[in-house]
Design an enzyme around this catalytic site. Structure first.
Site, PDB file in Angstrom:
ATOM      1  N   GLY A 107     -13.360 182.234  -3.104  1.00  0.00           N
ATOM      2  CA  GLY A 107     -13.331 183.612  -2.614  1.00  0.00           C
ATOM      3  C   GLY A 107     -12.466 184.518  -3.469  1.00  0.00           C
ATOM      4  O   GLY A 107     -11.788 185.406  -2.960  1.00  0.00           O
ATOM      5  N   VAL A 146     -18.999 178.060   0.254  1.00  0.00           N
ATOM      6  CA  VAL A 146     -18.152 176.968   0.722  1.00  0.00           C
ATOM      7  C   VAL A 146     -18.639 176.352   2.025  1.00  0.00           C
ATOM      8  O   VAL A 146     -18.177 175.267   2.411  1.00  0.00           O
ATOM      9  CB  VAL A 146     -16.669 177.408   0.865  1.00  0.00           C
ATOM     10  CG1 VAL A 146     -16.103 177.866  -0.466  1.00  0.00           C
ATOM     11  CG2 VAL A 146     -16.510 178.472   1.940  1.00  0.00           C
ATOM     12  N   SER A 160      -3.236 182.305   7.759  1.00  0.00           N
ATOM     13  CA  SER A 160      -3.041 183.682   8.213  1.00  0.00           C
ATOM     14  C   SER A 160      -1.952 183.682   9.272  1.00  0.00           C
ATOM     15  O   SER A 160      -1.637 182.641   9.863  1.00  0.00           O
ATOM     16  CB  SER A 160      -4.352 184.205   8.834  1.00  0.00           C
ATOM     17  OG  SER A 160      -4.170 185.412   9.528  1.00  0.00           O
ATOM     18  N   TYR A 203     -12.114 183.838  14.219  1.00  0.00           N
ATOM     19  CA  TYR A 203     -11.168 183.876  13.108  1.00  0.00           C
ATOM     20  C   TYR A 203      -9.857 183.187  13.488  1.00  0.00           C
ATOM     21  O   TYR A 203      -9.353 182.331  12.743  1.00  0.00           O
ATOM     22  CB  TYR A 203     -10.900 185.337  12.719  1.00  0.00           C
ATOM     23  CG  TYR A 203     -10.000 185.502  11.524  1.00  0.00           C
ATOM     24  CD1 TYR A 203     -10.484 185.313  10.242  1.00  0.00           C
ATOM     25  CD2 TYR A 203      -8.665 185.876  11.674  1.00  0.00           C
ATOM     26  CE1 TYR A 203      -9.659 185.472   9.131  1.00  0.00           C
ATOM     27  CE2 TYR A 203      -7.832 186.040  10.576  1.00  0.00           C
ATOM     28  CZ  TYR A 203      -8.337 185.838   9.315  1.00  0.00           C
ATOM     29  OH  TYR A 203      -7.517 185.997   8.214  1.00  0.00           O
ATOM     30  N   VAL A 204      -9.317 183.540  14.646  1.00  0.00           N
ATOM     31  CA  VAL A 204      -8.059 182.932  15.098  1.00  0.00           C
ATOM     32  C   VAL A 204      -8.228 181.422  15.255  1.00  0.00           C
ATOM     33  O   VAL A 204      -7.375 180.632  14.833  1.00  0.00           O
ATOM     34  CB  VAL A 204      -7.600 183.581  16.418  1.00  0.00           C
ATOM     35  CG1 VAL A 204      -6.460 182.787  17.046  1.00  0.00           C
ATOM     36  CG2 VAL A 204      -7.156 185.026  16.178  1.00  0.00           C
ATOM     37  N   LYS A 222      -8.427 179.687  11.823  1.00  0.00           N
ATOM     38  CA  LYS A 222      -7.161 179.622  11.098  1.00  0.00           C
ATOM     39  C   LYS A 222      -6.179 178.653  11.762  1.00  0.00           C
ATOM     40  O   LYS A 222      -5.412 177.963  11.074  1.00  0.00           O
ATOM     41  CB  LYS A 222      -6.557 181.026  10.985  1.00  0.00           C
ATOM     42  CG  LYS A 222      -7.366 181.970  10.088  1.00  0.00           C
ATOM     43  CD  LYS A 222      -7.510 181.440   8.670  1.00  0.00           C
ATOM     44  CE  LYS A 222      -8.201 182.424   7.754  1.00  0.00           C
ATOM     45  NZ  LYS A 222      -8.319 181.929   6.365  1.00  0.00           N
TER      46      LYS A 222
END
Length: 266
Positions: free
Chosen positions: A14, A68, A148, A161-162, A165
């Site tokens: 990325g 990925v 993050s 997302y949370v 991560k």
């Protein structure tokens, strides 16, 4: 080329976007002498421009496309890197999706799967492929996961997302336990908000969600809550990566290091 990482090869997934976090990480390693692999979903003009800027810093650079979320492409990324430079010494799992922002009750299963597929499964596939090459070389290596602040603290409207991560921290620890015997360290870096292209999308969304009149007002409010008085910079994360990849950090593994100006302290 001289420098702390002269003769070493670093791959950052990325990393093909201008002013992106991945570019910032590669710039730091290029400045310290590393061979650099720019990798992104596709290699086009922007990705080639990122590579050319790194060459301007004196680095030898390869560009390799990789989705990925596809394990075979992750293996190909590592194989092509070894073919180009002879080894994979440092692998940074940076590719991620953070722009799918919806309330928990509105998240589509396909969106959930897409985020988990890139952010967590992608990190696993790349870790596995990179570790295989590092074990085969007999020289060890460094794997660094860009997590993050959301790996430590939950935020609204970012359930996938949370979760991804937080899962990345588990992957970091599980990998570190098994790979230490091979001289491979695995650590995570947990930045607070960094206004990259992805960060800009989040700024736009959350400034409206939280009732700020402008994005600038939202960022100013964010800065006042940070002990260091500003959001993060790509160079902050890059500096942490450069240290974790160094000989000085050889005995550090399985850690999730906050790089947040004191905004996150656990």
């Amino acid at each position: 080329m001289s420098g702390r990482y002269a003769g070493k090869t670093v791959v950052v997934t990325g990393s093909g976007k201008q002013k992106g976090l991945g570019q910032g990480i590669l710039q730091r390693f290029a400045d310290e002498g590393a061979h650099c692999v720019v990798s992104d979903l596709a290699i086009g003009e922007e990705e080639e421009a990122v590579a050319e800027e790194l060459r301007g810093r004196g680095a030898e650079v390869a560009t390799i496309a990789c989705d990925v979320s596809d394990a075979a492409q992750c293996q190909a990324l590592v194989d092509q890197t070894v073919e180009a430079f002879g080894a994979v010494d440092i692998f940074v799992n940076n590719a991620g999706i953070g722009f799918m922002m919806k309330p928990l009750l509105d998240v589509d299963p396909a969106d959930w799967a897409t985020v988990i597929g890139v952010n967590l499964s992608g990190a696993f596939y790349c870790t596995q492929a990179a570790a295989r090459a590092m074990v085969a070389s007999g020289k060890g290596g460094r794997i660094i996961n860009i997590a993050s602040q959301a790996a430590k603290t939950a935020f609204p409207h970012l359930p996938a997302y949370v979760s991804s991560k937080h899962g990345m921290i588990g992957l970091t620890r599980a990998s570190a336990v098994e790979l230490g015997a091979h001289g491979i360290t695995v650590n995570a870096v947990c930045p607070n908000h960094v206004t990259t292209g992805l960060g800009a999308q989040q700024n736009e969304y959350f400034s409206k969600l939280l009732g700020f009149e402008t994005v600038e007002a939202y960022i100013a409010n964010m800065s006042t809550k940070n002990p260091m008085g500003r959001p993060g910079l790509a160079s902050d994360t890059a500096a942490a990566c450069a240290w974790l990849a160094s000989d000085d950090a050889f005995y550090v593994t399985g850690e999730a290091i906050n790089v947040s100006g004191g905004e996150e302290m656990h």
